[in-house]
Design a protein around this motif. Structure first.
Motif, PDB file in Angstrom:
ATOM      1  N   PRO A  77       0.858  -1.246   0.022  1.00 15.16           N
ATOM      2  CA  PRO A  77      -0.024   0.153   0.127  1.00 15.16           C
ATOM      3  C   PRO A  77       0.804   1.403   0.001  1.00 15.16           C
ATOM      4  O   PRO A  77       0.512   2.265  -0.781  1.00 15.16           O
ATOM      5  CB  PRO A  77      -0.892  -0.051   1.237  1.00 15.16           C
ATOM      6  CG  PRO A  77      -0.919  -1.582   1.580  1.00 15.16           C
ATOM      7  CD  PRO A  77       0.625  -2.141   1.309  1.00 15.16           C
ATOM      8  N   ASP A  78       1.979   1.276   0.634  1.00 11.78           N
ATOM      9  CA  ASP A  78       2.983   2.528   0.539  1.00 11.78           C
ATOM     10  C   ASP A  78       3.744   2.460  -0.311  1.00 11.78           C
ATOM     11  O   ASP A  78       4.927   3.215  -0.240  1.00 11.78           O
ATOM     12  CB  ASP A  78       3.279   2.716   1.878  1.00 11.78           C
ATOM     13  CG  ASP A  78       4.284   1.582   2.333  1.00 11.78           C
ATOM     14  OD1 ASP A  78       4.171   0.499   1.792  1.00 11.78           O
ATOM     15  OD2 ASP A  78       5.113   1.493   3.444  1.00 11.78           O
ATOM     16  N   ALA A  79       3.717   1.646  -1.584  1.00 13.24           N
ATOM     17  CA  ALA A  79       4.743   1.716  -2.568  1.00 13.24           C
ATOM     18  C   ALA A  79       4.631   2.826  -3.363  1.00 13.24           C
ATOM     19  O   ALA A  79       3.322   3.528  -3.463  1.00 13.24           O
ATOM     20  CB  ALA A  79       4.424   0.540  -3.484  1.00 13.24           C
ATOM     21  N   GLU A  80       5.639   3.240  -4.141  1.00 11.50           N
ATOM     22  CA  GLU A  80       5.499   4.561  -5.007  1.00 11.50           C
ATOM     23  C   GLU A  80       4.829   3.903  -6.365  1.00 11.50           C
ATOM     24  O   GLU A  80       5.500   3.250  -7.125  1.00 11.50           O
ATOM     25  CB  GLU A  80       7.062   4.891  -5.424  1.00 11.50           C
ATOM     26  CG  GLU A  80       7.800   5.592  -4.451  1.00 11.50           C
ATOM     27  CD  GLU A  80       7.411   6.975  -4.217  1.00 11.50           C
ATOM     28  OE1 GLU A  80       6.825   7.630  -5.272  1.00 11.50           O
ATOM     29  OE2 GLU A  80       7.932   7.687  -3.314  1.00 11.50           O
ATOM     30  N   ARG A  81       3.478   4.255  -6.226  1.00 16.50           N
ATOM     31  CA  ARG A  81       2.760   3.691  -7.226  1.00 16.50           C
ATOM     32  C   ARG A  81       3.134   4.242  -8.547  1.00 16.50           C
ATOM     33  O   ARG A  81       3.016   3.467  -9.701  1.00 16.50           O
ATOM     34  CB  ARG A  81       1.150   3.755  -6.935  1.00 16.50           C
ATOM     35  CG  ARG A  81       0.741   3.129  -5.681  1.00 16.50           C
ATOM     36  CD  ARG A  81      -0.682   3.366  -5.150  1.00 16.50           C
ATOM     37  NE  ARG A  81      -1.608   3.316  -6.447  1.00 16.50           N
ATOM     38  CZ  ARG A  81      -2.839   3.759  -6.305  1.00 16.50           C
ATOM     39  NH1 ARG A  81      -3.276   4.350  -5.522  1.00 16.50           N
ATOM     40  NH2 ARG A  81      -3.584   3.471  -7.406  1.00 16.50           N
ATOM     41  N   ALA A  82       3.388   5.542  -8.622  1.00 13.59           N
ATOM     42  CA  ALA A  82       4.086   5.921  -9.997  1.00 13.59           C
ATOM     43  C   ALA A  82       4.859   5.201 -10.668  1.00 13.59           C
ATOM     44  O   ALA A  82       5.006   4.676 -11.847  1.00 13.59           O
ATOM     45  CB  ALA A  82       4.225   7.487  -9.760  1.00 13.59           C
ATOM     46  N   LEU A 121      -6.974  -0.792   0.903  1.00 10.50           N
ATOM     47  CA  LEU A 121      -6.800  -1.176   2.315  1.00 10.50           C
ATOM     48  C   LEU A 121      -6.935  -0.020   3.123  1.00 10.50           C
ATOM     49  O   LEU A 121      -7.114  -0.251   4.510  1.00 10.50           O
ATOM     50  CB  LEU A 121      -5.239  -1.751   2.441  1.00 10.50           C
ATOM     51  CG  LEU A 121      -4.717  -2.781   1.646  1.00 10.50           C
ATOM     52  CD1 LEU A 121      -3.526  -3.085   1.695  1.00 10.50           C
ATOM     53  CD2 LEU A 121      -5.833  -4.192   1.937  1.00 10.50           C
ATOM     54  N   ALA A 122      -7.305   1.152   2.537  1.00 11.33           N
ATOM     55  CA  ALA A 122      -7.401   2.155   3.568  1.00 11.33           C
ATOM     56  C   ALA A 122      -9.039   2.119   3.874  1.00 11.33           C
ATOM     57  O   ALA A 122      -9.339   2.773   4.941  1.00 11.33           O
ATOM     58  CB  ALA A 122      -7.492   3.582   2.660  1.00 11.33           C
ATOM     59  N   LEU A 127     -10.866  -4.292   3.146  1.00 11.06           N
ATOM     60  CA  LEU A 127      -9.860  -4.955   3.706  1.00 11.06           C
ATOM     61  C   LEU A 127     -10.316  -6.366   4.407  1.00 11.06           C
ATOM     62  O   LEU A 127      -9.951  -7.500   4.200  1.00 11.06           O
ATOM     63  CB  LEU A 127      -8.921  -4.429   4.961  1.00 11.06           C
ATOM     64  CG  LEU A 127      -7.882  -5.345   5.493  1.00 11.06           C
ATOM     65  CD1 LEU A 127      -6.922  -5.793   4.515  1.00 11.06           C
ATOM     66  CD2 LEU A 127      -7.368  -4.337   6.695  1.00 11.06           C
ATOM     67  N   VAL A 128     -11.576  -6.291   5.101  1.00 10.46           N
ATOM     68  CA  VAL A 128     -12.081  -7.381   5.422  1.00 10.46           C
ATOM     69  C   VAL A 128     -12.622  -8.239   4.447  1.00 10.46           C
ATOM     70  O   VAL A 128     -12.402  -9.713   4.726  1.00 10.46           O
ATOM     71  CB  VAL A 128     -13.355  -6.925   6.647  1.00 10.46           C
ATOM     72  CG1 VAL A 128     -13.918  -8.001   7.222  1.00 10.46           C
ATOM     73  CG2 VAL A 128     -12.575  -6.311   8.182  1.00 10.46           C
TER      74      VAL A 128
END
Length: 162
Positions: A77-82, A121-122, A127-128
């Motif tokens: 989720p915290d990956a550099e999506r660009a 996931l936010a 997420l559930v």
């Protein structure tokens, strides 16, 4: 401070936020490849003379054009999506060779049958649902390419607003 590529793909100091598991070779349903590999002769070169080195012959096993692999890219989720999205776009265009001996014409790839699977996931409910049932949104074909473009546009807008 690490660069965006190192934050995405990893460095000696930090694990990457995007990973690509080993590519699995597929044969079923692929009429362009018989399943046979090719053996090519190679010769070690003497760097000083530029000629074949004595006794340094080797064989190289390669897959012929048309071989297909299952490719998967998993982004945290915290990956550099660009950065990840740009890499996928380059693979779709056939601009990133993979493997060894790419300067000799091996490793040319094009990403086909492209699908994006997403989980927000936010959102706790999403997420559930993913953890309980594997629920996720899926974009295939042109919809996947459109979603990739949308992701890049959103990321560019976020960067300009910041």
């Amino acid at each position: 401070m690490l660069c965006r590529a190192c934050l995405t793909w990893g460095s000696p100091f930090l694990a990457g936020r995007v990973r690509v598991p080993d590519l699995r070779l597929t044969v079923a349903g692929d009429s362009t490849w018989s399943g046979a590999t090719e053996i090519r002769d190679g010769v070690g070169l003497d760097r000083d003379t530029g000629t074949a080195a004595e006794g340094i012959k080797f064989d190289l096993e390669v897959l012929p054009a048309g071989a297909r692999f299952l490719f998967e890219l998993i982004a945290d989720p915290d990956a550099e999506r660009a950065v990840a999205a740009l890499a996928v776009g380059e693979l779709l265009q056939g601009n990133i060779p993979l493997g060894g001996r790419v300067t000799r014409g091996l490793g040319e790839v094009v990403l086909t049958d492209f699908t994006i699977h997403e989980v927000d996931l936010a959102r706790p409910a999403a997420l559930v649902a993913y953890l309980a049932r594997g629920a996720r949104s899926e974009h295939t074909g042109d919809a996947a390419v459109n979603r990739l473009e949308q992701i890049l546009t959103e990321l560019m807008e976020e960067r300009h607003a910041a």
